[in-house]
Design a protein around this motif. Structure first.
Motif, mmCIF file in Angstrom:
data_model
loop_
_atom_site.group_PDB
_atom_site.id
_atom_site.type_symbol
_atom_site.label_atom_id
_atom_site.label_comp_id
_atom_site.label_asym_id
_atom_site.label_seq_id
_atom_site.Cartn_x
_atom_site.Cartn_y
_atom_site.Cartn_z
ATOM 1 N N THR A 1 43.536 28.766 57.441
ATOM 2 C CA THR A 1 44.223 29.641 58.112
ATOM 3 C C THR A 1 43.436 30.783 57.908
ATOM 4 O O THR A 1 43.100 31.659 56.706
ATOM 5 N N PRO A 2 44.093 31.896 58.232
ATOM 6 C CA PRO A 2 44.958 32.324 58.852
ATOM 7 C C PRO A 2 45.202 31.768 60.565
ATOM 8 O O PRO A 2 44.934 32.022 61.254
ATOM 9 N N GLN A 3 46.237 30.714 60.795
ATOM 10 C CA GLN A 3 46.121 30.313 62.100
ATOM 11 C C GLN A 3 47.122 31.690 62.788
ATOM 12 O O GLN A 3 48.197 31.377 62.302
ATOM 13 N N THR A 4 47.030 32.150 63.922
ATOM 14 C CA THR A 4 47.619 33.171 64.138
ATOM 15 C C THR A 4 48.110 32.769 65.822
ATOM 16 O O THR A 4 46.794 32.464 66.279
ATOM 17 N N PHE A 5 49.055 33.717 66.943
ATOM 18 C CA PHE A 5 50.102 33.226 67.737
ATOM 19 C C PHE A 5 50.742 34.301 68.170
ATOM 20 O O PHE A 5 51.052 34.965 66.809
ATOM 21 N N LEU A 6 50.657 34.429 69.117
ATOM 22 C CA LEU A 6 51.607 34.989 69.827
ATOM 23 C C LEU A 6 52.878 34.060 69.424
ATOM 24 O O LEU A 6 52.883 32.977 69.406
ATOM 25 N N SER A 7 53.609 35.421 68.967
ATOM 26 C CA SER A 7 55.399 35.159 69.031
ATOM 27 C C SER A 7 55.526 33.809 70.084
ATOM 28 O O SER A 7 56.052 33.280 69.488
ATOM 29 N N ALA A 8 55.273 34.502 71.143
ATOM 30 C CA ALA A 8 55.884 33.395 72.263
ATOM 31 C C ALA A 8 55.702 32.572 73.180
ATOM 32 O O ALA A 8 56.074 31.205 73.230
ATOM 33 N N PRO B 1 41.290 29.338 63.063
ATOM 34 C CA PRO B 1 39.853 29.773 61.916
ATOM 35 C C PRO B 1 39.097 28.232 61.633
ATOM 36 O O PRO B 1 39.903 27.222 61.267
ATOM 37 N N ALA B 2 38.180 28.248 61.588
ATOM 38 C CA ALA B 2 37.225 27.089 61.452
ATOM 39 C C ALA B 2 35.666 27.468 61.524
ATOM 40 O O ALA B 2 34.894 27.942 61.768
ATOM 41 N N VAL B 3 35.812 26.457 60.385
ATOM 42 C CA VAL B 3 33.798 26.677 59.863
ATOM 43 C C VAL B 3 33.384 24.537 60.462
ATOM 44 O O VAL B 3 33.761 23.755 60.460
ATOM 45 N N THR B 4 31.885 24.988 60.355
ATOM 46 C CA THR B 4 31.395 23.295 61.033
ATOM 47 C C THR B 4 31.246 22.107 59.574
ATOM 48 O O THR B 4 31.080 23.616 58.223
#
Length: 224
Positions: free
Chosen positions: A159-166, A130-133
Motif C-alpha cells: 500500500t498505498p493502494q490508490t484509486f479515483l473515488s469514482a 504498489p508491488a515489488v518482485t
C-alpha cells in the motif's frame, strides 16, 4: 482534485504479542502511526486524512492528530470487523471526487516519493497498486503436492493502494466476500482493471517483533 488518505489502523496487533495495538508501538519515541501520517503530509500538505482506529483507541488517535496539528484535515472513524469493513467505514466519509489512498497504518516507512508516484499514475490510469518482485523461492500447493514457480512472475503487493473515488466507491458498495484481501481484489471483482506501480522494498508492514527491529534500523539509516 482532492486528495484523501484512508489510513487503516483498526487492528489489534495479536501477532506482535503486545497488549498495545502495533500501530501505537513506539519507534524512536514516536508511534508507528506518527511516521505513517507524516509521510502523507510531507507528500501533500493539503491532503485529508481519514484515520480508521479501534474503538478503544479513538482517544489516543485524537491525541496524535492534535500533536501533528492536523485536526482540521483529519476525520477519525471506528474500524470494522475486517479490513474491507474498516475501509468501507472510511470511504463513507468521502463526499467529493478524489484521489483516494488506502494505506496500512503500520507501513510506517512509506516514502513521500512513492505516495506522489501513486497519485500521478492514478490521475493517468485510475489506479496505482504498489508491488515489488518476490525475492524468495516460491511453491504453489495443490492438495498433497506442490511445485515451484518462477518467482520473477510473483509480485508482493503493498500500500498505498490508490484509486479515483469514482472507481473505489462503487466497489465498496457491494457485499463482502472472503477473498477481498485488499482494495485491488475488491475493485477487480467488478471487472475493473487495476494497474501496478513499482513499490519499495523498505515499505514493510510491521506485524511481528522482528519487523519492528528492522523498521528501527531502516529509520536510523535514513536519519544519518
Amino acid at each position: 482534485m482532492q486528495k484523501i488518505a484512508i489510513i487503516t489502523a483498526g487492528g489489534s496487533g495479536s501477532r506482535m504479542g503486545s497488549l498495545i495495538p502495533k500501530q501505537f508501538l513506539l519507534l524512536n519515541q514516536k508511534p508507528l502511526l506518527w511516521y505513517t501520517i507524516s509521510a502523507f503530509l510531507e507528500a501533500f500538505q493539503d491532503i485529508s486524512i481519514i484515520l480508521v482506529l479501534p474503538q478503544d483507541y479513538m482517544t489516543a488517535g485524537a491525541e496524535l492528530v492534535n500533536e501533528l496539528q492536523i485536526n482540521d484535515q483529519t476525520t477519525l472513524v471506528v474500524g470494522g470487523s475486517t479490513r474491507y469493513h474498516s475501509v468501507q467505514n472510511g470511504i463513507q466519509q468521502i463526499k467529493n471526487p478524489s484521489v483516494v489512498f488506502v494505506h496500512d497504518g503500520v507501513r510506517c516507512l512509506v516514502t513521500p516519493n512513492l505516495i506522489k508516484r501513486c497519485f500521478e499514475q492514478t490521475i493517468e490510469k485510475g489506479s496505482a497498486i504498489p508491488a515489488v518482485t518476490c525475492t524468495d523461492s516460491v511453491r504453489i500447493l495443490n492438495n498433497d503436492s506442490h511445485k515451484a514457480i518462477n518467482r520473477d512472475q510473483v509480485k508482493i503487493i503493498q500500500t498505498p493502494q490508490t484509486f479515483l473515488s469514482a472507481i473505489l466507491i462503487p466497489a465498496f458498495n457491494q457485499p463482502y466476500q472472503e477473498f477481498f484481501t485488499d482494495e485491488a481484489t475488491v475493485v477487480e471483482s467488478l471487472g475493473q482493471a487495476v494497474h501496478l506501480i513499482e513499490g519499495e522494498y523498505n515499505n514493510l508492514k510491521v506485524t511481528r517483533p522482528a519487523d519492528l527491529l528492522l523498521a528501527n534500523a531502516i529509520l536510523e539509516e535514513r536519519n544519518k
